[in-house]
Design a protein around this motif. Structure first.
Motif, mmCIF file in Angstrom:
data_model
loop_
_atom_site.group_PDB
_atom_site.id
_atom_site.type_symbol
_atom_site.label_atom_id
_atom_site.label_comp_id
_atom_site.label_asym_id
_atom_site.label_seq_id
_atom_site.Cartn_x
_atom_site.Cartn_y
_atom_site.Cartn_z
ATOM 1 N N ILE A 13 -0.432 57.018 -12.597
ATOM 2 C CA ILE A 13 -0.400 58.378 -12.029
ATOM 3 C C ILE A 13 -0.618 58.339 -10.516
ATOM 4 N N GLU A 14 -1.620 57.594 -10.070
ATOM 5 C CA GLU A 14 -1.931 57.597 -8.628
ATOM 6 C C GLU A 14 -0.810 56.960 -7.803
ATOM 7 N N GLU A 15 -0.260 55.851 -8.294
ATOM 8 C CA GLU A 15 0.817 55.192 -7.528
ATOM 9 C C GLU A 15 2.053 56.093 -7.462
ATOM 10 N N TYR A 16 2.390 56.738 -8.586
ATOM 11 C CA TYR A 16 3.561 57.622 -8.607
ATOM 12 C C TYR A 16 3.351 58.791 -7.643
ATOM 13 N N MET A 17 2.186 59.404 -7.746
ATOM 14 C CA MET A 17 1.918 60.581 -6.900
ATOM 15 C C MET A 17 1.951 60.223 -5.416
ATOM 16 N N ASP A 18 1.377 59.080 -5.060
ATOM 17 C CA ASP A 18 1.400 58.659 -3.642
ATOM 18 C C ASP A 18 2.839 58.552 -3.145
ATOM 19 N N GLU A 19 3.694 57.951 -3.971
ATOM 20 C CA GLU A 19 5.087 57.769 -3.543
ATOM 21 C C GLU A 19 5.831 59.099 -3.486
ATOM 22 N N LEU A 20 5.570 59.959 -4.451
ATOM 23 C CA LEU A 20 6.253 61.259 -4.452
ATOM 24 C C LEU A 20 5.848 62.065 -3.210
ATOM 25 N N VAL A 21 4.566 62.099 -2.932
ATOM 26 C CA VAL A 21 4.090 62.852 -1.751
ATOM 27 C C VAL A 21 4.701 62.248 -0.489
ATOM 28 N N ASP A 22 4.744 60.918 -0.444
ATOM 29 C CA ASP A 22 5.310 60.247 0.734
ATOM 30 C C ASP A 22 6.800 60.574 0.903
ATOM 31 N N HIS A 23 7.463 60.895 -0.191
ATOM 32 C CA HIS A 23 8.914 61.153 -0.115
ATOM 33 C C HIS A 23 9.270 62.636 -0.210
ATOM 34 N N LEU A 24 8.319 63.504 0.126
ATOM 35 C CA LEU A 24 8.625 64.947 0.169
ATOM 36 C C LEU A 24 9.392 65.298 1.439
ATOM 37 N N ASP A 25 9.341 64.424 2.423
ATOM 38 C CA ASP A 25 9.976 64.680 3.711
ATOM 39 C C ASP A 25 10.705 63.399 4.121
ATOM 40 N N VAL A 26 12.038 63.418 4.010
ATOM 41 C CA VAL A 26 12.808 62.182 4.218
ATOM 42 C C VAL A 26 13.990 62.418 5.159
ATOM 43 N N ASP A 27 14.622 61.336 5.540
ATOM 44 C CA ASP A 27 15.854 61.472 6.338
ATOM 45 C C ASP A 27 16.994 61.958 5.442
ATOM 46 N N VAL A 28 17.142 61.302 4.303
ATOM 47 C CA VAL A 28 18.284 61.628 3.434
ATOM 48 C C VAL A 28 17.820 61.761 1.982
ATOM 49 N N SER A 45 19.234 52.871 3.619
ATOM 50 C CA SER A 45 17.911 52.237 3.644
ATOM 51 C C SER A 45 17.961 50.944 4.437
ATOM 52 N N LYS A 46 19.028 50.200 4.227
ATOM 53 C CA LYS A 46 19.178 48.940 4.955
ATOM 54 C C LYS A 46 19.173 49.183 6.468
ATOM 55 N N ALA A 47 19.712 50.331 6.879
ATOM 56 C CA ALA A 47 19.760 50.663 8.303
ATOM 57 C C ALA A 47 18.446 51.299 8.784
ATOM 58 N N GLY A 48 17.475 51.433 7.893
ATOM 59 C CA GLY A 48 16.153 51.918 8.317
ATOM 60 C C GLY A 48 15.881 53.389 8.058
ATOM 61 N N PHE A 49 16.778 54.082 7.377
ATOM 62 C CA PHE A 49 16.546 55.499 7.066
ATOM 63 C C PHE A 49 15.666 55.623 5.825
ATOM 64 N N LYS A 50 14.893 56.694 5.815
ATOM 65 C CA LYS A 50 14.019 56.936 4.655
ATOM 66 C C LYS A 50 14.809 57.763 3.636
ATOM 67 N N VAL A 51 14.934 57.227 2.429
ATOM 68 C CA VAL A 51 15.847 57.830 1.448
ATOM 69 C C VAL A 51 15.157 58.060 0.098
ATOM 70 N N SER A 52 15.293 59.280 -0.422
ATOM 71 C CA SER A 52 14.887 59.559 -1.810
ATOM 72 C C SER A 52 16.148 59.813 -2.625
ATOM 73 N N LEU A 53 16.195 59.285 -3.830
ATOM 74 C CA LEU A 53 17.342 59.535 -4.718
ATOM 75 C C LEU A 53 16.812 60.126 -6.026
ATOM 76 N N PHE A 54 17.397 61.239 -6.435
ATOM 77 C CA PHE A 54 16.953 61.914 -7.665
ATOM 78 C C PHE A 54 18.033 61.811 -8.727
ATOM 79 N N GLU A 55 17.644 61.322 -9.882
ATOM 80 C CA GLU A 55 18.577 61.150 -10.995
ATOM 81 C C GLU A 55 18.009 61.864 -12.224
ATOM 82 N N ARG A 56 18.846 62.670 -12.809
ATOM 83 C CA ARG A 56 18.435 63.474 -13.967
ATOM 84 C C ARG A 56 18.120 62.625 -15.209
#
Ligand code: 48F
Length: 259
Positions: A13-28, A45-56
């Motif tokens: 739970i803690e690791e997931y939540m930390d990552e989710l909070v960290d990815h609330l504000d991203v480049d793409v 990502s390879k070029a250094g952009f912060k990216v979240s991907l959501f899959e249903r």
């Protein structure tokens, strides 16, 4: 070591939540984890952009796992092979003049792994149900658990802020559909609307895909099959080179725009 069940739960739970909070504000923010979304995320990502991907769905990879009609092989042309084999290291065998065949299981799992290693943060089991729009620009996505959507529960969603959004949701172009529903005929297509997918024609579909991979509303880009569906072009069936090329192309366009 004596295992403590509660420590296992707490770690998850803690690791997931930390990552989710960290990815609330991203480049793409990318909607859809099929081949085009994964390839786009990988290059960004390879070029250094912060990216979240959501899959249903539970599994990432979209329509790539099943090959053609469950024969788990995919075909790519030379340009697609340059990415599949050249960039991702997936074995491609030339079946006959310029038609390369790869194992769909190896291809899908490898691209997924490479995207993760490049830094794409993938959140599966989450659906995009809406977008955020400010001053006629997309500023992020509205997300909810896929299980909430499937159960039809009346539970409000949460939001992700991003500088650009990619609709890589495939044939249904779900994110663009939401924008069309809310904003009317304001898309950057010939009609201002979603023009709809045409019947299967591999040659035409592949040929038009890169041209159709583009920004369709300020800060909203389309990639993969969504690009052809939005611009009224053909589906192409189990040839996947275009999907990978489209993912790379949308990444380049976004890099250009975001700098
Ligand atoms: O359909 P999909 O694989 O899209 P793609 O990357 O590739 C298309 C090919 O698979 C194939 C083809 C090749 O010639 O025509 O169809 O364009 O992957 C789209 C993913 O998006 C997810 C869906 O579950 C799938 O894994 N998806 C769709 N709508 C949503 C979504 C949504 N609203 N929220 C989250 N994920």
């Amino acid at each position: 070591m004596k295992l403590d069940d509660i420590k296992i739960s707490k770690a998850i739970i803690e690791e997931y939540m930390d990552e989710l909070v960290d990815h609330l504000d991203v480049d793409v923010a990318i909607g859809g984890g099929g081949p085009s979304g994964l390839a786009a995320g990988y290059y960004l990502s390879k070029a250094g952009f912060k990216v979240s991907l959501f899959e249903r769905k539970l599994s990432i990879g979209g329509g790539m796992w099943g090959g053609g009609m469950m024969f788990n092989k995919i075909v790519v042309q030379e340009a697609g092979r340059e990415i599949l084999e050249g960039e991702f290291g997936v074995d491609c065998r030339e079946h006959e003049n310029g038609y390369y065949v790869a194992d769909s299981i190896e291809a899908t799992s490898t691209i997924c792994s490479k995207a993760c290693k490049a830094g794409v943060k993938i959140f599966n089991l989450i659906s995009i149900e809406d977008v955020m729009i400010r001053d006629e620009r997309i500023t992020g996505l509205v997300i909810n658990w896929a299980a909430v959507e499937m159960a039809g529960l009346h539970i409000d969603p949460l939001t992700i802020r991003s500088r650009a959004v990619i609709d890589a949701t495939g044939h249904d172009c779900e994110i663009v559909k939401v924008v069309e529903d809310k904003m009317g005929p304001r898309l950057m297509t010939e009609t201002g609307r979603i023009m709809g997918e045409k019947p299967m024609w591999a040659d035409k579909g592949e040929a038009s895909l890169l041209e159709n991979t583009r920004e369709v509303y300020p800060n909203l880009f389309v990639a993969g099959m969504a690009s052809n569906a939005v611009h009224g072009s053909h589906r192409m069936g189990p040839i996947f080179g275009g999907m990978l090329l489209s993912g790379r192309r949308v990444a380049e366009l976004i890099m250009e725009k975001l700098g």
